[in-house]
Design a protein around this motif. Sequence first.
Motif, PDB file in Angstrom:
ATOM      1  N   ALA A 219       0.830  -1.204   0.000  1.00 41.44           N
ATOM      2  CA  ALA A 219       0.000   0.000   0.000  1.00 41.44           C
ATOM      3  C   ALA A 219       0.868   1.259   0.000  1.00 41.44           C
ATOM      4  N   ARG A 220       1.952   1.236   0.774  1.00 39.99           N
ATOM      5  CA  ARG A 220       2.852   2.384   0.832  1.00 39.99           C
ATOM      6  C   ARG A 220       3.498   2.630  -0.532  1.00 39.99           C
ATOM      7  N   HIS A 221       3.938   1.542  -1.151  1.00 45.47           N
ATOM      8  CA  HIS A 221       4.577   1.662  -2.456  1.00 45.47           C
ATOM      9  C   HIS A 221       3.598   2.183  -3.500  1.00 45.47           C
ATOM     10  N   ASP A 222       2.382   1.664  -3.477  1.00 46.23           N
ATOM     11  CA  ASP A 222       1.387   2.062  -4.474  1.00 46.23           C
ATOM     12  C   ASP A 222       0.944   3.517  -4.302  1.00 46.23           C
ATOM     13  N   ALA A 223       1.120   4.053  -3.094  1.00 44.13           N
ATOM     14  CA  ALA A 223       0.705   5.439  -2.827  1.00 44.13           C
ATOM     15  C   ALA A 223       1.757   6.466  -3.235  1.00 44.13           C
ATOM     16  N   LYS A 224       2.950   6.024  -3.598  1.00 40.28           N
ATOM     17  CA  LYS A 224       4.002   6.965  -3.982  1.00 40.28           C
ATOM     18  C   LYS A 224       3.635   7.714  -5.262  1.00 40.28           C
TER      19      LYS A 224
ATOM     20  N   HIS B 183      10.640   3.753  -5.620  1.00 42.68           N
ATOM     21  CA  HIS B 183       9.895   3.541  -6.857  1.00 42.68           C
ATOM     22  C   HIS B 183      10.242   2.199  -7.486  1.00 42.68           C
ATOM     23  N   PHE B 184      11.530   1.856  -7.434  1.00 42.32           N
ATOM     24  CA  PHE B 184      12.003   0.637  -8.088  1.00 42.32           C
ATOM     25  C   PHE B 184      12.972  -0.118  -7.178  1.00 42.32           C
ATOM     26  N   VAL B 185      13.135  -1.406  -7.454  1.00 45.16           N
ATOM     27  CA  VAL B 185      14.099  -2.247  -6.734  1.00 45.16           C
ATOM     28  C   VAL B 185      15.055  -2.842  -7.757  1.00 45.16           C
ATOM     29  N   THR B 186      16.334  -2.652  -7.529  1.00 47.15           N
ATOM     30  CA  THR B 186      17.349  -3.163  -8.435  1.00 47.15           C
ATOM     31  C   THR B 186      17.920  -4.480  -7.904  1.00 47.15           C
ATOM     32  N   ASP B 187      18.992  -4.933  -8.487  1.00 45.14           N
ATOM     33  CA  ASP B 187      19.667  -6.151  -8.049  1.00 45.14           C
ATOM     34  C   ASP B 187      20.434  -5.855  -6.750  1.00 45.14           C
TER      35      ASP B 187
ATOM     36  N   SER C  33      15.348  -4.705   2.803  1.00 36.55           N
ATOM     37  CA  SER C  33      14.164  -5.406   3.311  1.00 36.55           C
ATOM     38  C   SER C  33      12.943  -4.968   2.513  1.00 36.55           C
ATOM     39  N   GLY C  34      11.866  -5.737   2.616  1.00 40.07           N
ATOM     40  CA  GLY C  34      10.629  -5.376   1.935  1.00 40.07           C
ATOM     41  C   GLY C  34      10.095  -4.041   2.401  1.00 40.07           C
ATOM     42  N   GLU C  35      10.238  -3.755   3.688  1.00 35.89           N
ATOM     43  CA  GLU C  35       9.746  -2.488   4.224  1.00 35.89           C
ATOM     44  C   GLU C  35      10.508  -1.316   3.621  1.00 35.89           C
ATOM     45  N   VAL C  36      11.849  -1.411   3.589  1.00 34.65           N
ATOM     46  CA  VAL C  36      12.644  -0.332   2.989  1.00 34.65           C
ATOM     47  C   VAL C  36      12.307  -0.200   1.509  1.00 34.65           C
ATOM     48  N   ALA C  37      12.210  -1.317   0.810  1.00 36.49           N
ATOM     49  CA  ALA C  37      11.923  -1.302  -0.625  1.00 36.49           C
ATOM     50  C   ALA C  37      10.578  -0.647  -0.930  1.00 36.49           C
ATOM     51  N   SER C  38       9.645  -0.729  -0.001  1.00 39.52           N
ATOM     52  CA  SER C  38       8.310  -0.167  -0.240  1.00 39.52           C
ATOM     53  C   SER C  38       8.340   1.358  -0.317  1.00 39.52           C
ATOM     54  N   HIS C  39       9.409   1.966   0.142  1.00 32.21           N
ATOM     55  CA  HIS C  39       9.542   3.423   0.082  1.00 32.21           C
ATOM     56  C   HIS C  39      10.157   3.885  -1.240  1.00 32.21           C
TER      57      HIS C  39
ATOM     58  N   PRO D 175      14.327   8.206   4.755  1.00 32.03           N
ATOM     59  CA  PRO D 175      13.990   9.622   4.599  1.00 32.03           C
ATOM     60  C   PRO D 175      14.326  10.201   3.229  1.00 32.03           C
ATOM     61  N   MET D 176      15.396   9.708   2.591  1.00 31.88           N
ATOM     62  CA  MET D 176      15.698  10.230   1.259  1.00 31.88           C
ATOM     63  C   MET D 176      14.918   9.476   0.178  1.00 31.88           C
ATOM     64  N   LEU D 177      14.644   8.204   0.392  1.00 36.51           N
ATOM     65  CA  LEU D 177      13.829   7.461  -0.566  1.00 36.51           C
ATOM     66  C   LEU D 177      12.439   8.070  -0.675  1.00 36.51           C
ATOM     67  N   ASP D 178      11.957   8.628   0.440  1.00 34.75           N
ATOM     68  CA  ASP D 178      10.609   9.198   0.479  1.00 34.75           C
ATOM     69  C   ASP D 178      10.488  10.512  -0.278  1.00 34.75           C
ATOM     70  N   ILE D 179      11.579  11.274  -0.400  1.00 39.04           N
ATOM     71  CA  ILE D 179      11.446  12.615  -0.994  1.00 39.04           C
ATOM     72  C   ILE D 179      12.105  12.774  -2.352  1.00 39.04           C
ATOM     73  N   ALA D 180      12.946  11.849  -2.758  1.00 30.40           N
ATOM     74  CA  ALA D 180      13.624  11.977  -4.051  1.00 30.40           C
ATOM     75  C   ALA D 180      12.630  11.795  -5.193  1.00 30.40           C
ATOM     76  N   GLY D 181      12.890  12.484  -6.290  1.00 31.02           N
ATOM     77  CA  GLY D 181      12.027  12.351  -7.454  1.00 31.02           C
ATOM     78  C   GLY D 181      12.070  10.958  -8.048  1.00 31.02           C
ATOM     79  N   LEU D 182      13.210  10.291  -7.891  1.00 34.23           N
ATOM     80  CA  LEU D 182      13.374   8.908  -8.339  1.00 34.23           C
ATOM     81  C   LEU D 182      14.120   8.160  -7.245  1.00 34.23           C
ATOM     82  N   SER D 183      13.486   7.199  -6.619  1.00 32.27           N
ATOM     83  CA  SER D 183      14.120   6.466  -5.517  1.00 32.27           C
ATOM     84  C   SER D 183      14.218   4.987  -5.862  1.00 32.27           C
ATOM     85  N   ILE D 184      15.405   4.436  -5.583  1.00 32.66           N
ATOM     86  CA  ILE D 184      15.694   3.043  -5.951  1.00 32.66           C
ATOM     87  C   ILE D 184      16.261   2.314  -4.747  1.00 32.66           C
TER      88      ILE D 184
END
Length: 288
Positions: A7-12, A260-264, A252-258, A237-246
């Motif tokens: 839900a957090r990820h989808d709300a970004k 936009h994308f998840v890399t290798d 962890s899944g919780e951190v990743a939910s903040h 805190p920076m994943l939440d405000i950056a225009g593009l966050s990876i």
Amino acid sequence: MKVDDIARHDAKLAPTESVRLVVTDMDGTLLTPEKQVTRRSVDTIEKLNAAGVAVCLVSSRAVVGVERYHEALHLTTPYAAMNGALVRDAQGKVLSSLVLPPDAVRATLDMLDVHEVDAWLFCGTDWIVKDATSGYVPYEHKTLGIAPTVAKDFGPWEGQVGKITGSSADYDLLERMEGEISQMLEGRASVARSAQYYLDVTPKDANKGYALRELGRLLGVAPHEIACLGDMPNDVPMLDIAGLSIAMGNASGEVASHAHFVTDTNENEGWAKAIETWVMPRVSPKAG
């Protein structure tokens, strides 16, 4: 991801279509588990620079632990150490410096002592411990490349602390203490784990969101035109405000939910892949 994470990820908000600056975490992100920067990542940084996109380092590390990589990568940008408590330019000039209130320092040290968690102080360029041989101190000594100052009493430094680190092999304990100390110091400090074995307490405004905004301000780039990469709770805190966050694949899944994308993962060229896949296509030929 858990339901709340989804839900957090989808709300970004949708990611930006224009990137002018990359702000990156170091350990677990740009660096491999062996604390190296791969040839592919070095080449990718050079491609960013050639396209007019600067790269800034931001880390929970002490200044010297950031500086050595900043120099090795031939970066000319400002960088942030201790989760943003200290920001310096490429020549080592201090651009921003924050310290913890002495009462918050004492309260944190008391709680760490009660739970038998090793406490370290970081004051400017100094690292102070009570025992140079205990726990993770030898590991951090090797990582930073400097020896700590050993002191029986932390009192003389209480008014100069940019970061307190609690280190322990009991990961579950540190996770619980992250919540407890956050609640105890609400409004007075930022509290987050920078690794499973490190819990960082920094000044209230010293978090990676502040660092990202400050680095962007210094370079004339708004947060919505900044891409950031990270892997741990202190990167949120920076994943939440950056225009593009990876987020890294080792996050962890919780951190990743903040993000936009998840890399290798950082073991498998995740940093370079992220830049190639999501950042470079958003770089204007006129960037910079």
